[in-house]
Design an enzyme around this catalytic site. Structure first.
Site, PDB file in Angstrom:
ATOM      1  N   LYS A 346      -0.060  -6.337  -4.643  1.00  0.00           N
ATOM      2  CA  LYS A 346      -1.043  -5.830  -4.341  1.00  0.00           C
ATOM      3  C   LYS A 346      -0.085  -5.039  -6.217  1.00  0.00           C
ATOM      4  CE  LYS A 346      -0.684  -1.495  -2.084  1.00  0.00           C
ATOM      5  NZ  LYS A 346      -1.306  -0.642  -3.757  1.00  0.00           N
ATOM      6  N   ARG A 351      -9.046   0.158  -8.022  1.00  0.00           N
ATOM      7  CA  ARG A 351     -10.263  -1.083  -7.005  1.00  0.00           C
ATOM      8  C   ARG A 351     -11.343  -0.903  -7.807  1.00  0.00           C
ATOM      9  NH1 ARG A 351      -9.278  -0.410  -0.998  1.00  0.00           N
ATOM     10  NH2 ARG A 351      -9.994  -2.634  -0.323  1.00  0.00           N
ATOM     11  N   ARG A 366     -13.318   2.820  -6.111  1.00  0.00           N
ATOM     12  CA  ARG A 366     -12.809   3.281  -4.840  1.00  0.00           C
ATOM     13  C   ARG A 366     -13.429   4.301  -4.106  1.00  0.00           C
ATOM     14  NH1 ARG A 366      -7.944   3.210  -1.512  1.00  0.00           N
ATOM     15  NH2 ARG A 366      -8.397   4.918   0.002  1.00  0.00           N
ATOM     16  N   ARG A 513      -9.707   1.961   8.439  1.00  0.00           N
ATOM     17  CA  ARG A 513      -8.416   1.752   7.994  1.00  0.00           C
ATOM     18  C   ARG A 513      -7.529   0.558   9.928  1.00  0.00           C
ATOM     19  NH1 ARG A 513      -5.269   4.186   3.878  1.00  0.00           N
ATOM     20  NH2 ARG A 513      -6.878   6.001   3.762  1.00  0.00           N
ATOM     21  N   LYS A 519      -0.702  -2.780   3.507  1.00  0.00           N
ATOM     22  CA  LYS A 519       0.231  -2.789   2.725  1.00  0.00           C
ATOM     23  C   LYS A 519       1.816  -2.399   3.025  1.00  0.00           C
ATOM     24  CE  LYS A 519      -0.805   2.586   1.963  1.00  0.00           C
ATOM     25  NZ  LYS A 519      -2.346   2.713   1.303  1.00  0.00           N
TER      26      LYS A 519
HETATM   27  P1  AMP Z   1      -3.194   2.506  -1.185  1.00  0.00           P
HETATM   28  O1  AMP Z   1      -3.849   3.117  -2.757  1.00  0.00           O
HETATM   29  O2  AMP Z   1      -1.600   2.777  -1.683  1.00  0.00           O
HETATM   30  O3  AMP Z   1      -3.912   2.964  -0.258  1.00  0.00           O
HETATM   31  O4  AMP Z   1      -3.282   0.548  -1.255  1.00  0.00           O
HETATM   32  C1  AMP Z   1      -4.386  -0.004  -1.303  1.00  0.00           C
HETATM   33  C2  AMP Z   1      -4.735  -0.325  -2.560  1.00  0.00           C
HETATM   34  O5  AMP Z   1      -4.319  -1.766  -2.850  1.00  0.00           O
HETATM   35  C3  AMP Z   1      -6.167  -0.672  -2.750  1.00  0.00           C
HETATM   36  O6  AMP Z   1      -7.238   0.084  -2.383  1.00  0.00           O
HETATM   37  C4  AMP Z   1      -6.684  -1.532  -3.663  1.00  0.00           C
HETATM   38  O7  AMP Z   1      -6.569  -0.592  -4.851  1.00  0.00           O
HETATM   39  C5  AMP Z   1      -5.125  -2.133  -4.054  1.00  0.00           C
HETATM   40  N1  AMP Z   1      -4.445  -3.413  -4.534  1.00  0.00           N
HETATM   41  C6  AMP Z   1      -3.757  -4.283  -4.834  1.00  0.00           C
HETATM   42  N2  AMP Z   1      -4.344  -5.302  -4.920  1.00  0.00           N
HETATM   43  C7  AMP Z   1      -4.280  -5.711  -3.512  1.00  0.00           C
HETATM   44  C8  AMP Z   1      -5.082  -6.470  -2.860  1.00  0.00           C
HETATM   45  N3  AMP Z   1      -4.372  -8.046  -3.346  1.00  0.00           N
HETATM   46  N4  AMP Z   1      -5.824  -6.570  -2.065  1.00  0.00           N
HETATM   47  C9  AMP Z   1      -6.281  -5.640  -1.036  1.00  0.00           C
HETATM   48  N5  AMP Z   1      -6.070  -4.536  -1.859  1.00  0.00           N
HETATM   49  C10 AMP Z   1      -5.208  -4.317  -3.264  1.00  0.00           C
END
Ligand code: AMP
Length: 659
Positions: A346, A351, A366, A513, A519
């Site tokens: 991650k 994004r 995003r 979602r 995550k």
């Molecule tokens: P969060 O922003 O905390 O909701 O976590 C989800 C976000 O992690 C996604 O929207 C992506 O921007 C990011 N992300 C980072 N690495 C990855 C990955 N390998 N696959 C999908 N999303 C990822």
């Protein structure tokens, strides 16, 4: 359609907070709209002028609106500001002043929705010198043509603050209800002849008077034997077309109201439920592809289920991104996505949804903002490294210093997103690496339904990696918790935020979602909340907005529910992180209402907030309050629609109690 008719619907929507009622009102509006107006009406009732994928924005701030009201109504700006401070809503202020301007009524001509919309379009397209002045004239023109109550809603629409509570879920159900038959099955129709029940039964059937009903023979027989008299009347007043269940199941066109029937009666509850879901599902899937409820409504009206399923994605029209759920442990992650799962680093960046058509590349965040100009480096990596003619891929872009081999902090790369000048210099200072992790479209084919692992293979087949610039996200497929822990530790040790767990068979669900992507991060769970208000500070902080009202999102209505005020984690000095001064500069341009020292601001700024505890509270509209909220960072990469929902707050609250 006349704008005043639309306003009647706005007023009805304002009067109810019930989702079912809102759905019925919107469905009535859509069903009564002419095909040529339907796209625009669907956007306007959701409080927006343009579809989500569109780059057009109206972008008018309160100060310009004050000038426009002043021009339209011949009132001094000071007077408008005073009233605004008093009642807190520029829409209401415009309505009041318009009422006072009596001669308007003498010359009142009808104001069509198309005129309102064309002025909004012109406002959005104006740029450069004197554009503010021209925008002002376009708004003033609308206000001078509008009736007082129309003016209230024009002002709110232009300020992106309509507040009639119609978000995507309601729009989806309303389209299904407006253009497709209502499905009933025996248990919902067939009532024994008990006293009260009989009345309900009679009332329900009489509500369908004069309509066309497609029914299974079995149901009609059952109804006849329940109360011959009522059914006799029903058969006389309605056109009943008897069909075989197989035929009903197969042919979607039966459900299209303007071609088939208003009602479908089937025997079996299970089948009835499935048919209902199929209709709502078809509307939802069409929206995932088009990202535009205007188009979806028009197609549902024109061509029913066939029209919806024929919709295609298009390169350069961004779709919503699939969202991730959070979990706390590796075991929990496996239990949600299934085993084996695809684990990925991650990355801690932002994004990008990247569209490529020949040499033309466009990059969206995003929130679907076009940031192509800010990332000429990424454009060239994509041209060099991706062989497909046409594709839509996604990745996480991280600041990366190739010399030290280290990732840069998110705060640093986020500076590139807003940059309008010295872009090349900035790109040299903050180089980035794009870690591609998904693909949704390739050379004319939509890949939304393709299982994730296959999408990943497809992605790999069109990418020629450019080290430290354009790579495919590091992945490991496993069902072994120990190996997963190791991969997680490895990801953290090289400077990532955590790991993603992905269901290898799952489709791509735009905007959802749904738990296909999970995550896992070690830090305490934070919330992404929207700032919807603030208070002017005192003493050392006077001149600054100092206490910020935080809100989560109601996923159904799209409204924002408050859950506390935050004043910590924000710096008084400029150089030490996010400062009061910075926040004040940005937020003060978006003040919607002002009362004493409190202001309401347009909900657009999302902040990541840490806290000690979530508590139940009567003081805030969400029913919860955060104890000691503290700013972690401004989430430049998210819009208000990406903020955490009430259900997330409830879930965290529940877990906290369980501890
Ligand atoms: P969060 O922003 O905390 O909701 O976590 C989800 C976000 O992690 C996604 O929207 C992506 O921007 C990011 N992300 C980072 N690495 C990855 C990955 N390998 N696959 C999908 N999303 C990822």
């Amino acid at each position: 359609m006349e704008y005043s008719l639309l306003v009647e619907y706005y007023k009805r929507l304002e009067e109810t907070s019930l989702k079912t009622e809102k759905t019925s009102i919107v469905s009535e509006l859509l069903a009564g709209t002419a095909p040529r107006d339907i796209e625009v009406i669907a956007q306007l009732v959701m409080g927006r002028a343009f579809p989500l994928w569109s780059e057009e924005v109206v972008g008018i701030a309160s100060n310009l609106m004050i000038k426009a009201i002043s021009k339209a109504d011949g009132v001094k700006e000071d007077e408008i500001i005073a009233k605004w401070k008093d009642c807190g809503d520029l829409g209401n202020v415009a309505e009041e002043f318009a009422k006072k301007k009596s001669q308007r009524l003498l010359f009142q001509k009808a104001l069509p929705v198309s005129k309102v919309y064309s002025n909004l379009q012109r406002i959005a397209s104006l740029e450069g010198r004197r554009s503010q002045e021209k925008k002002l004239l376009l708004i003033a023109e609308l206000l001078s043509l509008a009736s007082p109550v129309d003016a209230r809603f024009i002002v709110r629409t232009v300020l992106s603050d309509l507040r009639v509570g119609v978000a995507e879920g309601i729009m989806r159900d309303a389209i299904a209800k407006a253009f497709f038959a209502d499905v009933y099955w025996k248990a919902t129709l067939f009532q024994k002849n008990g006293k009260g029940k009989k009345k309900r039964f009679e009332k329900m059937l009489s509500g369908m008077k004069g309509k066309t009903v497609i029914a299974e023979d079995k149901v009609m027989d059952a109804l006849r034997s329940s109360d011959g008299k009522i059914i006799e009347g029903f058969e006389r007043d309605n056109t009943i077309i008897v069909k075989d269940i197989l035929e009903i199941k197969k042919t979607g066109s039966f459900f299209q109201k303007n071609l088939g029937a208003e009602y479908v009666f089937v025997d079996d509850a299970d089948i009835g439920n499935k048919l209902k879901k199929r209709i709502v599902g078809a509307v939802e899937e069409a929206y995932e592809v088009a990202n535009d409820y205007g188009i979806v409504a028009r197609l549902a009206l024109d061509a029913g289920e066939m029209g919806l399923s024929g919709l295609k994605m298009e390169v350069m029209r961004p779709i919503k991104v699939m969202l991730a759920k959070k979990v706390e442990t590796v075991d929990e992650a496996f239990s949600v996505v299934g085993t084996p799962a695809a684990l990925e680093y991650k990355y801690d960046g932002f994004r990008m949804q990247i569209h490529k058509k020949g040499g033309d590349v466009r990059i969206y965040t995003r929130r679907l903002e076009n940031v192509t100009e800010q990332f000429p480096d990424v454009v060239s990596y994509v041209r060099d490294g991706i062989s497909a003619k046409e594709c839509i891929v996604e990745g996480e872009t991280v600041g990366f210093d190739a010399k030290s081999g280290k990732y840069m902090a998110f705060q640093k790369i986020s500076r590139r997103i807003r940059r309008k000048y010295d872009i090349k210099k900035m790109a040299d200072e903050i180089p980035v690496v794009v870690n591609l992790f998904d693909i949704s479209y390739l050379d004319g084919k939509m890949l939304l339904k393709m299982p994730f692992l296959q999408r990943r293979l497809t992605l790999c087949s069109i990418v020629r990696e450019i080290p430290d610039k354009l790579v495919v996200a590091k992945q490991k497929i496993t069902d072994d918790a120990r190996l997963a822990e190791e991969f997680y530790a490895e990801s953290l040790s090289v400077g990532n935020e955590g790991v993603m767990f992905k269901n290898i068979e799952a489709p791509y669900k735009p905007g959802s979602r749904v738990g296909y992507m999970i995550k896992l991060k070690p830090i305490m769970e934070t919330l992404d909340l929207v700032i919807v208000g603030a208070e002017w500070g005192r003493g050392k902080r006077s001149g600054w907005l100092s206490s910020f009202v935080l809100a989560c999102r109601d996923e159904e209505t799209g409204s924002f529910l408050t859950m506390g005020k935050m004043g910590t984690g924000i710096k008084e000095k400029q150089d030490a992180g996010v400062s009061f001064d910075e926040l004040t500069k940005v937020l003060s341009k978006h003040i919607l209402r002002e009362k004493k020292n409190a202001v309401d601001v347009a909900p657009f700024m999302v902040v990541e907030v840490a806290y000690e505890e979530i508590q139940k509270s009567q003081n805030y509209s969400s029913g919860y309050a955060l104890r000691f909220p503290r700013l972690i960072k401004v989430r430049e990469d998210r819009g208000a629609d990406g903020a955490d929902c009430l259900s997330r707050v409830e879930e965290l609250f529940g877990r906290q109690r369980g501890r």
